[in-house]
Scaffold this motif. Sequence first.
Motif, mmCIF file in Angstrom:
data_model
loop_
_atom_site.group_PDB
_atom_site.id
_atom_site.type_symbol
_atom_site.label_atom_id
_atom_site.label_comp_id
_atom_site.label_asym_id
_atom_site.label_seq_id
_atom_site.Cartn_x
_atom_site.Cartn_y
_atom_site.Cartn_z
ATOM 1 N N ASP A 200 1.702 39.232 -26.553
ATOM 2 C CA ASP A 200 0.970 38.763 -27.734
ATOM 3 C C ASP A 200 -0.400 38.260 -27.311
ATOM 4 O O ASP A 200 -0.530 37.579 -26.283
ATOM 5 C CB ASP A 200 1.724 37.605 -28.403
ATOM 6 C CG ASP A 200 2.979 38.065 -29.120
ATOM 7 O OD1 ASP A 200 3.141 37.710 -30.297
ATOM 8 O OD2 ASP A 200 3.797 38.784 -28.511
ATOM 9 N N ILE A 202 -3.330 35.921 -28.801
ATOM 10 C CA ILE A 202 -3.778 35.027 -29.869
ATOM 11 C C ILE A 202 -5.297 35.055 -29.806
ATOM 12 O O ILE A 202 -5.916 34.538 -28.873
ATOM 13 C CB ILE A 202 -3.202 33.600 -29.689
ATOM 14 C CG1 ILE A 202 -1.674 33.614 -29.889
ATOM 15 C CG2 ILE A 202 -3.796 32.669 -30.736
ATOM 16 C CD1 ILE A 202 -0.862 34.045 -28.692
ATOM 17 N N HIS A 232 -2.704 38.051 -33.037
ATOM 18 C CA HIS A 232 -2.653 36.969 -34.021
ATOM 19 C C HIS A 232 -4.076 36.528 -34.346
ATOM 20 O O HIS A 232 -4.793 36.059 -33.460
ATOM 21 C CB HIS A 232 -1.850 35.789 -33.469
ATOM 22 C CG HIS A 232 -0.433 36.144 -33.112
ATOM 23 N ND1 HIS A 232 0.623 35.989 -33.985
ATOM 24 C CD2 HIS A 232 0.090 36.695 -31.985
ATOM 25 C CE1 HIS A 232 1.744 36.423 -33.404
ATOM 26 N NE2 HIS A 232 1.443 36.844 -32.195
ATOM 27 N N ARG A 282 -1.027 40.111 -37.056
ATOM 28 C CA ARG A 282 -0.437 39.072 -37.914
ATOM 29 C C ARG A 282 -1.438 37.925 -38.071
ATOM 30 O O ARG A 282 -2.225 37.670 -37.157
ATOM 31 C CB ARG A 282 0.817 38.503 -37.240
ATOM 32 C CG ARG A 282 1.939 39.519 -37.094
ATOM 33 C CD ARG A 282 3.281 38.832 -37.287
ATOM 34 N NE ARG A 282 4.326 39.798 -37.577
ATOM 35 C CZ ARG A 282 5.074 40.371 -36.639
ATOM 36 N NH1 ARG A 282 4.896 40.070 -35.371
ATOM 37 N NH2 ARG A 282 6.025 41.235 -36.979
ATOM 38 N N ASP A 283 -1.351 37.229 -39.203
ATOM 39 C CA ASP A 283 -2.196 36.021 -39.328
ATOM 40 C C ASP A 283 -1.428 34.921 -40.062
ATOM 41 O O ASP A 283 -1.417 34.860 -41.267
ATOM 42 C CB ASP A 283 -3.530 36.328 -40.015
ATOM 43 C CG ASP A 283 -3.364 37.043 -41.343
ATOM 44 O OD1 ASP A 283 -2.203 37.244 -41.764
ATOM 45 O OD2 ASP A 283 -4.380 37.402 -41.959
ATOM 46 N N TRP A 287 -2.378 28.896 -37.651
ATOM 47 C CA TRP A 287 -3.542 28.979 -36.742
ATOM 48 C C TRP A 287 -4.779 28.308 -37.327
ATOM 49 O O TRP A 287 -5.722 28.001 -36.598
ATOM 50 C CB TRP A 287 -3.851 30.428 -36.387
ATOM 51 C CG TRP A 287 -2.710 31.183 -35.774
ATOM 52 C CD1 TRP A 287 -2.102 32.304 -36.290
ATOM 53 C CD2 TRP A 287 -2.037 30.923 -34.521
ATOM 54 N NE1 TRP A 287 -1.097 32.741 -35.453
ATOM 55 C CE2 TRP A 287 -1.038 31.912 -34.358
ATOM 56 C CE3 TRP A 287 -2.191 29.939 -33.531
ATOM 57 C CZ2 TRP A 287 -0.188 31.950 -33.244
ATOM 58 C CZ3 TRP A 287 -1.344 29.982 -32.425
ATOM 59 C CH2 TRP A 287 -0.364 30.971 -32.288
ATOM 60 N N LEU A 303 6.866 30.968 -37.054
ATOM 61 C CA LEU A 303 5.897 31.475 -36.067
ATOM 62 C C LEU A 303 6.399 31.207 -34.649
ATOM 63 O O LEU A 303 6.334 32.080 -33.773
ATOM 64 C CB LEU A 303 4.529 30.807 -36.283
ATOM 65 C CG LEU A 303 3.428 31.179 -35.274
ATOM 66 C CD1 LEU A 303 3.147 32.679 -35.288
ATOM 67 C CD2 LEU A 303 2.145 30.393 -35.559
#
Length: 392
Positions: A200, A202, A232, A282-283, A287, A303
């Motif tokens: 992943d 971010i 992300h 994804r969002d 965040w 999450l």
Amino acid sequence: QKGIEAEKRAISFLSKLRNELQTDKPVTPLEDELPDAALWNQYLDYQRNSSNGNGEPSWFQSPWLYVECYMYRRIHAALAQNPPIDNFDVFKEGKAQNFFESQEAVIALCTYFQELLKNIKDLDEQQLQEELFNLLQVSLWGNKCDLSFSAGEDSSQKSSPLQSLENMIPYILVNDMEKLWSLLVNAKKRNTEKSNVRVDIILDNAGFELVSDLVLADFLLSSKLADEVHFHGKSIPWYVSDTTKRDFNWTIKQLQSANHMWMSRCGINWEGNLKKGVWVYRDHMFWTLPHDFSSMAEVAPDLYADLQQSNLLLFKGDLNYRKLTGDRKWEYTVPFHQALNKFHPAPLCSLRTLKSDTQVGLKPGQGEQIQASEPEWMVSGKYGVVQFDAAL
């Protein structure tokens, strides 16, 4: 006509915000109906309760991370509450400009990468490792291209990002690239046909940095070090240059339609990765909340559970580092694992150039030594870390 009215209203919201900020007014609860408003207002209550009887949390008397996040959320509210401009990204123009001004660097990187792909099948382990390290470093230093840090001044990547990597090594204060390599190689070996190796990323900034992240992600798949990459991004415009879904898709479209062979090849392949489902974007709204990541398991358990499925989490940039470490004034030698304050969903690594005064995991005397000759070392963007935590 409706648009003009909405603009006027948004501008008056923003000037009210500016006035509150400049005159150190108390932070006020959000009054919009957006899905995260209740969480923000709970967090304000938490700040009120932890201000040790020092009265209302105000702009100058509150944790910097909190009021900074709150400011961007209020900017978002000014537009979101005023249709038809409720979906307008006030930072879009700056992000696009940064992308176009970094064009040479983007071309250099796409060209390098497409050349690499031609013979990636023939690389031995040593060469693969070297290429991974190159692209990790490009992704690390790509993080210099930050519009909130440069107050909107030109922060585009002008030169070829690969030429200077060798000279930049001494500026990586914590360099755990070897650990990332062994983690990925071992995950590959351990994995049977049944389960995929998932990495992943971010994300942080759009523009050149995002392209460098996409190249790294493509390399992880093409080298078979990973089977899928999850990205992300932010669900609202954030910290000027942070990547939203629109930026992510726009960037891939720009590359696709570029009249440069290797740029468009990258764009076409990346579109294909999304269609095939080996790349996932994804969002989650977490965040863009003010919380440290140590409270993710409680505030956004969905999450946290998703991140637990990953073999490796790559956190890009300074804001993610601040949220990983609680944005505290740690002693430089405090272990990264400790500063994460029980946030251990999966093995994770921060790729960050230093733009704020939080740094952990240094060797004894290392921070003091730099401080002596460069008082600005923590905020200049000149130093970086590739800092790993195994999560065990």
